[in-house]
Design a protein around this motif. Structure first.
Motif, short mmCIF file in Angstrom:
data_model
loop_
_atom_site.label_atom_id
_atom_site.label_comp_id
_atom_site.label_asym_id
_atom_site.label_seq_id
_atom_site.Cartn_x
_atom_site.Cartn_y
_atom_site.Cartn_z
N ALA A 147 0.83 -1.21 0.00
CA ALA A 147 0.00 0.00 0.00
C ALA A 147 0.87 1.26 0.00
O ALA A 147 0.58 2.23 -0.72
CB ALA A 147 -0.93 -0.01 1.22
N LEU A 148 1.95 1.26 0.77
CA LEU A 148 2.84 2.42 0.81
C LEU A 148 3.54 2.63 -0.52
O LEU A 148 3.71 3.78 -0.97
CB LEU A 148 3.87 2.23 1.93
N LEU A 149 3.95 1.55 -1.17
CA LEU A 149 4.61 1.67 -2.47
C LEU A 149 3.65 2.22 -3.53
O LEU A 149 4.04 3.05 -4.36
CB LEU A 149 5.15 0.31 -2.91
N LEU A 150 2.41 1.77 -3.50
CA LEU A 150 1.43 2.26 -4.46
C LEU A 150 1.11 3.74 -4.23
O LEU A 150 0.93 4.49 -5.19
CB LEU A 150 0.16 1.42 -4.38
N ALA A 151 1.06 4.14 -2.98
CA ALA A 151 0.86 5.57 -2.68
C ALA A 151 2.05 6.37 -3.16
O ALA A 151 1.89 7.44 -3.78
CB ALA A 151 0.65 5.76 -1.18
N ALA A 152 3.26 5.88 -2.90
CA ALA A 152 4.47 6.58 -3.33
C ALA A 152 4.54 6.67 -4.85
O ALA A 152 5.00 7.68 -5.40
CB ALA A 152 5.69 5.87 -2.78
N GLY A 159 3.21 14.57 -5.94
CA GLY A 159 3.57 14.97 -4.58
C GLY A 159 4.99 15.51 -4.53
O GLY A 159 5.59 15.84 -5.56
N THR A 160 5.52 15.57 -3.36
CA THR A 160 6.87 16.06 -3.16
C THR A 160 7.80 14.90 -2.81
O THR A 160 7.36 13.79 -2.50
CB THR A 160 6.91 17.10 -2.03
#
Length: 256
Positions: A147-152, A159-160
């Protein structure tokens, strides 16, 4: 007429006493067995009934869970097909129902697909929030990292660098099995933020990883080659590991 010798008076009492003692012994044994059965019979019957009930319950539960899993699987595929047809609203509704009523791991899969649909609809902020919520709710560390990788991945373009680092800095470590994907995303975010040296270090870390597959090595080589070509870093053009067809696709993410 032949006459049988009469049994002696001493023999007849002895035989009668043996029979009596045998009958008494058998009666006593029978009484003891009846007493034991009256005492323990209900427990034996109860245990047998309990075993039958447990086996039946286990079989029933197994059938029920398999039936629910099969139904959830069909619902998920139906939602995916709806999304492929372009019916995003219908797919979203089906996924919502699966999240509420699904069994096994299908509700989690539905949550991931819901977040992806939000991104496809252009609502990146909502998609990132959905992935963040999934990461915070997962007890399985692999699902949390995914989930974190997909958000990143979304935040690389929307994003920044700080947003990307906040989510995957702990994944881009030597002991994490998903480090190569995390370092690639981190390198892309660093490049877009103007930190070419950091991006080069991230890409080279993946390129030099002995466990990296040929496809990801080629992507890193193309990233680095484009950076050298653009003059943002110095060095020789990296050598490709094989598959040349990845070149046009791999060069796109770092093109300005």
């Amino acid at each position: 007429m032949i006459k049988l010798p009469a049994l002696s008076n001493q023999f007849r009492p002895a035989m009668s006493q043996d029979n009596i003692f045998r009958e008494i012994d058998e009666e006593l044994r029978s009484d003891r067995m009846r007493a034991l059965w009256r005492r323990f019979g209900p427990f034996v019957i109860g245990a047998a009934v309990a075993i039958v009930v447990l086996v039946a319950a286990n079989e029933g539960w197994s059938w029920y869970t398999k039936s629910r899993s099969a139904s959830a699987s069909e619902e998920l595929y139906a939602a995916l097909e709806a999304a492929d047809r372009g019916d995003l609203a219908g797919a979203q509704a089906q996924l919502d129902a699966l999240v509420s009523n699904g069994s096994g791991g299908y509700p989690v899969l539905a949550e991931f697909r819901k977040a992806a649909l939000l991104a496809e609809e252009g609502d990146v902020a909502a998609a990132v929030s959905a992935y963040d919520a999934l990461a915070n709710s997962q007890s399985n560390p692999r699902m949390r990292e995914l989930a974190l990788l997909l958000a990143a991945n979304l935040l690389v373009d929307h994003g920044t660098l700080a947003d990307v680092e906040l989510r995957i800095a702990t994944i881009a470590t030597d002991d994490n099995h998903m480090r190569r994907v995390a370092r690639e995303l981190l390198g892309l975010a660093q490049y877009r933020a103007g930190d070419a040296a950091a991006a080069q270090a991230s890409f080279e870390a993946v390129l030099n990883d002995p466990l990296a597959q040929t496809s990801i090595r080629n992507r890193m080589a193309f990233y680095l080659a484009q950076m050298v070509s653009d003059g943002v870093v110095a060095g020789d053009t990296p050598t490709l590991a094989g598959d040349e067809e990845a070149a046009p696709v791999a060069a796109e993410p770092v093109a300005e």
